[in-house]
Design a protein around this motif. Sequence first.
Motif, PDB file in Angstrom:
ATOM      1  N   ARG A 158       0.832  -1.211   0.000  1.00 17.46           N
ATOM      2  CA  ARG A 158       0.000   0.000   0.000  1.00 17.46           C
ATOM      3  C   ARG A 158       0.865   1.259   0.000  1.00 17.46           C
ATOM      4  O   ARG A 158       0.553   2.240  -0.690  1.00 17.46           O
ATOM      5  N   GLU A 196      -6.720  -3.495   3.864  1.00  9.95           N
ATOM      6  CA  GLU A 196      -5.484  -2.996   3.255  1.00  9.95           C
ATOM      7  C   GLU A 196      -5.622  -2.897   1.737  1.00  9.95           C
ATOM      8  O   GLU A 196      -5.132  -1.946   1.120  1.00  9.95           O
ATOM      9  N   GLY A 200      -5.285   0.479  -0.495  1.00 10.70           N
ATOM     10  CA  GLY A 200      -4.322   0.524  -1.588  1.00 10.70           C
ATOM     11  C   GLY A 200      -4.960   0.858  -2.928  1.00 10.70           C
ATOM     12  O   GLY A 200      -4.379   1.584  -3.742  1.00 10.70           O
ATOM     13  N   GLU A 203      -5.218   4.583  -3.481  1.00  7.68           N
ATOM     14  CA  GLU A 203      -4.018   5.412  -3.549  1.00  7.68           C
ATOM     15  C   GLU A 203      -3.811   5.929  -4.972  1.00  7.68           C
ATOM     16  O   GLU A 203      -4.515   5.541  -5.906  1.00  7.68           O
ATOM     17  N   MET A 209       0.601  -1.357  -5.942  1.00  2.00           N
ATOM     18  CA  MET A 209       0.282  -2.324  -4.899  1.00  2.00           C
ATOM     19  C   MET A 209       0.211  -3.732  -5.487  1.00  2.00           C
ATOM     20  O   MET A 209       0.779  -4.681  -4.934  1.00  2.00           O
TER      21      MET A 209
END
Length: 426
Positions: A158, A196, A200, A203, A209
């Motif tokens: 991430r 998670e 990610g 982002e 990722m």
Amino acid sequence: MKIYLVGGAVRDIFLGQNKPGADRDWVVVGASPAQMLALGYLAVGKDFPVFLHPHTKEEYALARTERKTAPGYHGFAMHAAPDVSLEDDLARRDLTVNAMALPQELVLRADWPHLTLSDLRAHVIDPYGGLRAIEAKVLRHVSAAFAEDPVRILRLARFAARFEGFEVAPETMHLMRDMVAAGEVQALVAERVWQEMARGLMETQPVRMLEVLRGCGALRVLLPEVDALWGVPQRAEYHPEIDTGVHTMMVLQMAQQLQAGLAVRFACLTHDLGKATTPVDILPKHIGHEARSVVLLQKLCKRLRVPLECKELALVVAKEHGNIHRSMEFSAAASLRLLERCDALRRPERFEQVLLACECDARGRLGFADRPYPQAARLLGALHAAQTVKAPDVLAGARPEQLANGVWIAKQMQQARERAIAAALP
């Protein structure tokens, strides 16, 4: 007792990404729980010695060390005591960029907002080379303890998606591969994996990722349906990039470029899962891959406990994206059937998300990024036309026995919507 600002807040300051009002984590060295309570702090952690400041409500954690006692995310023994040093606490952290600290007295100074990076460098506690890692744009583990928590693989991936230009240190990638080979990733809790992954995907470089997870072998364990897409060929006239895995990453990056939300990004990631199961003898064609994608996607969502909003949108996109791409040639009747299958009349906002995911799919191809996607405007026009049809208008003058016949009413509404769509379509 000494207090330090630690973790992501310090990292982001030196990255130039600190934001006013962002969460701050504090570590307290040389104190006991009893001392914290006596000072008015409120204990909030049963498993960890964490306290809330009596006024700011920010979290203050006693310096601690951790060690793994059993397989899995929750198998840790913790030692928190006044004799644990700041360096000991920082050593248990995942990456060197996250293992820096600044004294609280510096952070609380009146001139804090005006301090330069040079000023801060003179005061930062950085025993594991976090500043050097930031300058070199490297994500490197602090110690071998990184291997004790497989969640750190996801966190690192991430961070790679968040921090542009950062690469994973070779020794860290090697360690992550060893963790995967040892079966550590299989012990991850589904909810934490999704948490998670979702962060990610949102982002600025979500593709990074996936690249990191694939590079260490974790993608094959966590998302085998996605990992299987690499190496699967597609028809070059529609997909000049050829490789289905490469295409999927291009679609995901297009979703980021168009600032799509999480549900759309997840749909982009999973829309073509069925292509990995296409019989070899019909490649590079992928006849019927949509139906196979739906089956695989349902299993994936169940395994990771994907939220309903993301699951439902992804299933519609996986099933109907091919039809939406071909919809420029659809008749009014065929367009209405497509709208009904997508539940567009009842959920128009979600249908707009479906169309955005399909646009990402169409433009996420080599040389296609700047192409228009007129299918979206045409189908939205059809939807708006169908929405103008109101039951009281359609059923005006109907006989009582007709109004008691649900099949007759449905047919009248369908025909009226088809007429409205036909009048609206170019």
